[in-house]
Design a protein around this motif. Sequence first.
Motif, PDB file in Angstrom:
ATOM      1  N   ILE A 155       0.838  -1.207   0.000  1.00  0.00           N
ATOM      2  CA  ILE A 155       0.000   0.000   0.000  1.00  0.00           C
ATOM      3  C   ILE A 155       0.869   1.251   0.000  1.00  0.00           C
ATOM      4  N   HIS A 156       1.959   1.223   0.784  1.00  0.00           N
ATOM      5  CA  HIS A 156       2.865   2.370   0.846  1.00  0.00           C
ATOM      6  C   HIS A 156       3.471   2.668  -0.526  1.00  0.00           C
ATOM      7  N   HIS A 157       3.797   1.624  -1.287  1.00  0.00           N
ATOM      8  CA  HIS A 157       4.345   1.817  -2.630  1.00  0.00           C
ATOM      9  C   HIS A 157       3.295   2.357  -3.600  1.00  0.00           C
ATOM     10  N   MET A 158       2.023   2.056  -3.353  1.00  0.00           N
ATOM     11  CA  MET A 158       0.967   2.505  -4.253  1.00  0.00           C
ATOM     12  C   MET A 158       0.448   3.896  -3.940  1.00  0.00           C
ATOM     13  N   LEU A 159       0.724   4.394  -2.747  1.00  0.00           N
ATOM     14  CA  LEU A 159       0.117   5.650  -2.301  1.00  0.00           C
ATOM     15  C   LEU A 159       0.437   6.823  -3.221  1.00  0.00           C
ATOM     16  N   LEU A 160       1.714   7.045  -3.505  1.00  0.00           N
ATOM     17  CA  LEU A 160       2.102   8.220  -4.282  1.00  0.00           C
ATOM     18  C   LEU A 160       1.561   8.175  -5.708  1.00  0.00           C
ATOM     19  N   PRO A 161       1.728   7.081  -6.468  1.00  0.00           N
ATOM     20  CA  PRO A 161       1.117   7.054  -7.804  1.00  0.00           C
ATOM     21  C   PRO A 161      -0.405   7.111  -7.758  1.00  0.00           C
TER      22      PRO A 161
END
Length: 320
Positions: free
Chosen positions: A184-190
């Motif tokens: 989820i942390h990797h998906m947050l910014l995009p």
Amino acid sequence: MWKTVVRRILVMIPQLFVLSLIIFFLAQKMPGDPFSGLITPETDPSRIEELREQAGLNDPLPMQYVNWIKDVAQGDFGKSYTYKRSVSSLIGERAYNTFLLSLFSVILVYALAIPLGVIAGRYKDTFVDKTVVLYSFISYAIPTFVLSLIFLYVFGYQLSWFPTSGTVDVGIEEGTLSYYWNRIHHMLLPAITYAVLGTTGIIQYLRSEVIDAQTQDYVKTARSKGVPMRKVYTRHIFRNSLLPIAAFLGFTITGLLGGSIFIETIFGYPGMGQLFVNSVLTRDYSVITTLVMLFGFLTLLGSLLSDIIMSIVDPRIRID
């Protein structure tokens, strides 16, 4: 309605056939081939020619197309020359990543756009409305790659709040709570980038529908009966204003597998969009043709789903 759905599905077959012809022959006309990148001063030309012969690239184009269609009909989409694995497993892996990112992004889009659109329409010409309209105009004017680069530089590199590439950190055990949070942390910014850019159309449509609904007879009748304004908006105006949004829901659902070329490429997210770009750059014909066919099928399916959803949401609409 179901007879119409079946008829629309049958119509999709010749459409996909024509699309396959266009895709295949355009892909074959691209300069070079998957083995062009292997050519170096030390490379034996006979070895490259042998690889092309084994891949069937020296066969006449009609024969290559027929062989490709036969394989596709059997569920065999070929092998990726770049990734050295089957196209089906490669796309399946990337589709899962893209689906998670797109679903997360769509949730953020609607969570942000619906309240902003309703508030802007309800409080027309106020400071709140003008602020929402200004935000939607700015988000509409900014190109995707520009905002992506800004967010990546500021929040990824300068502030280090988010990861700058990948789907999960190395060394985290799959299936654990930390693993899912890391994804989820990797998906947050995009996802946030996609949400900021994707709210414009929904906000404008919803704002216009709310403003128009305020002058409708059913709203005047409800208000004359003493119905509180809060209930007028929640039970009457809001429900009817969502009809244009429902019209795009079919494309939204099928678009979950399409991915975003700019966002996935800039943020280094291994999804369908990034795979498509890499396949074009490496002339990976099997992956290119399969992806474009998939995107075309999803577009046709999205149109059908939108019509079905509209006929369910609004009984006055029937697809013919």
